[in-house]
Design a protein around this motif. Structure first.
Motif, PDB file in Angstrom:
ATOM      1  N   UNK A 154       0.803  -1.225   0.000  1.00 14.36           N
ATOM      2  CA  UNK A 154       0.000   0.000   0.000  1.00 14.36           C
ATOM      3  C   UNK A 154       0.836   1.275   0.000  1.00 14.36           C
ATOM      4  N   UNK A 155       2.048   1.201   0.506  1.00 17.14           N
ATOM      5  CA  UNK A 155       2.886   2.401   0.592  1.00 17.14           C
ATOM      6  C   UNK A 155       4.301   2.078   0.129  1.00 17.14           C
ATOM      7  N   UNK A 156       4.461   1.662  -1.131  1.00 17.29           N
ATOM      8  CA  UNK A 156       5.796   1.262  -1.609  1.00 17.29           C
ATOM      9  C   UNK A 156       6.808   2.399  -1.576  1.00 17.29           C
ATOM     10  N   UNK A 157       6.328   3.642  -1.543  1.00 18.04           N
ATOM     11  CA  UNK A 157       7.240   4.775  -1.448  1.00 18.04           C
ATOM     12  C   UNK A 157       7.907   4.851  -0.077  1.00 18.04           C
ATOM     13  N   UNK A 158       7.314   4.193   0.914  1.00 17.31           N
ATOM     14  CA  UNK A 158       7.866   4.194   2.272  1.00 17.31           C
ATOM     15  C   UNK A 158       8.746   2.979   2.559  1.00 17.31           C
ATOM     16  N   UNK A 159       8.686   1.967   1.695  1.00 16.95           N
ATOM     17  CA  UNK A 159       9.359   0.690   1.964  1.00 16.95           C
ATOM     18  C   UNK A 159      10.379   0.418   0.867  1.00 16.95           C
ATOM     19  N   UNK A 160      11.648   0.482   1.222  1.00 18.03           N
ATOM     20  CA  UNK A 160      12.702   0.184   0.245  1.00 18.03           C
ATOM     21  C   UNK A 160      13.018  -1.310   0.213  1.00 18.03           C
ATOM     22  N   UNK A 161      12.921  -1.966   1.386  1.00 16.26           N
ATOM     23  CA  UNK A 161      13.195  -3.397   1.518  1.00 16.26           C
ATOM     24  C   UNK A 161      12.143  -3.980   2.457  1.00 16.26           C
ATOM     25  N   UNK A 162      11.770  -5.214   2.204  1.00 15.96           N
ATOM     26  CA  UNK A 162      10.844  -5.880   3.117  1.00 15.96           C
ATOM     27  C   UNK A 162      11.299  -7.323   3.308  1.00 15.96           C
ATOM     28  N   UNK A 163      11.294  -7.780   4.554  1.00 13.33           N
ATOM     29  CA  UNK A 163      11.577  -9.177   4.881  1.00 13.33           C
ATOM     30  C   UNK A 163      10.336  -9.756   5.539  1.00 13.33           C
TER      31      UNK A 163
END
Length: 233
Positions: free
Chosen positions: A85-94
């Motif tokens: 929903x907020x890919x602009x806030x998330x550079x990496x996700x685990x």
């Protein structure tokens, strides 16, 4: 780099202590306690979606730049939603041990859970549960204290959202770095969930971790820290 660690249901931010010992000192680590848990036990848990929106608002207001988000179990579902929903806030996700396939017979599961929930507040029962969840001895009292403050309403609502979770529509469009993990010794549907998340986002990395159940951050914290460092390099 800001790194947000989102804990699972029924525990709190303390569950990340073993991992934090191995993380680079330069990382800006943010560890919230979700509503109804730990230091936020007095805040009502409303829904997973609301918690995701609140976390998004916090990151927008207090961090203001892309973050790495690491989530475990229920927290991993939140991490997936946030990245979707907020890919602009998330550079990496685990995404660690996220159920992504709805459970069968949810009403039966929730009914049994509501009946058994008061047991979680008994220290003896909590200590027994802690061993099954791979909680180390030095965090045992944290688990007991968290369990004693967890209301039946919070527990049931968290589990309800958890067992009904499906892959969000925005997940396949996430353009950042994504890592999906599950333990080799987890139940089959958990490994199937990890594969479903990977198949929906083929650019993600998938790993089924040897000698682990539903507790990778507690069972293999040094390995996990090394894997995160490699992803975020």
């Amino acid at each position: 780099m800001p790194v947000v660690l989102v804990h699972g249901g029924g525990v709190a931010g303390w569950m990340w202590n073993p991992l934090r010992r191995f993380l680079p000192p330069a990382w800006e680590v943010i560890v919230p306690d979700l509503p109804g848990h730990g230091g936020s036990a007095g805040e009502p848990f409303i829904a997973q979606e609301r918690t995701t929106l609140d976390l998004r608002s916090y990151l927008e207001a207090e961090v203001g730049k892309p973050c790495a988000v690491v989530g475990f179990s229920f927290g991993a579902q939140i991490a997936v939603q946030l990245a979707s929903r907020a890919p602009d806030l998330v550079s990496h996700v685990a995404v660690i041990s996220a159920q992504a396939k709805p459970s069968r017979f949810p009403k039966l599961t929730l009914g049994l859970l509501a009946a058994a929930a008061p047991l979680a507040r008994r220290p003896g029962f909590a200590r027994s549960q802690a061993k099954q969840l791979f909680v180390p001895d030095d965090l045992l009292e944290d688990y007991v204290r968290t369990s004693s403050r967890l209301t039946t309403r919070t527990l049931v609502r968290v589990v309800e959202d958890n067992i009904r979770f499906t892959v969000p529509s925005g997940w396949p469009a996430f353009g950042g770095s994504a890592l999906v993990l599950a333990g080799q010794n987890e139940r089959g549907f958990m490994k199937e969930s990890a594969r479903a998340l990977h198949q929906a986002l083929p650019t993600s990395d998938l790993a089924i971790v040897d000698d682990c159940g539903h507790g990778i951050p507690l069972q293999r914290p040094e390995w996990l820290a090394d894997r995160l460092r490699a992803q975020y390099a």
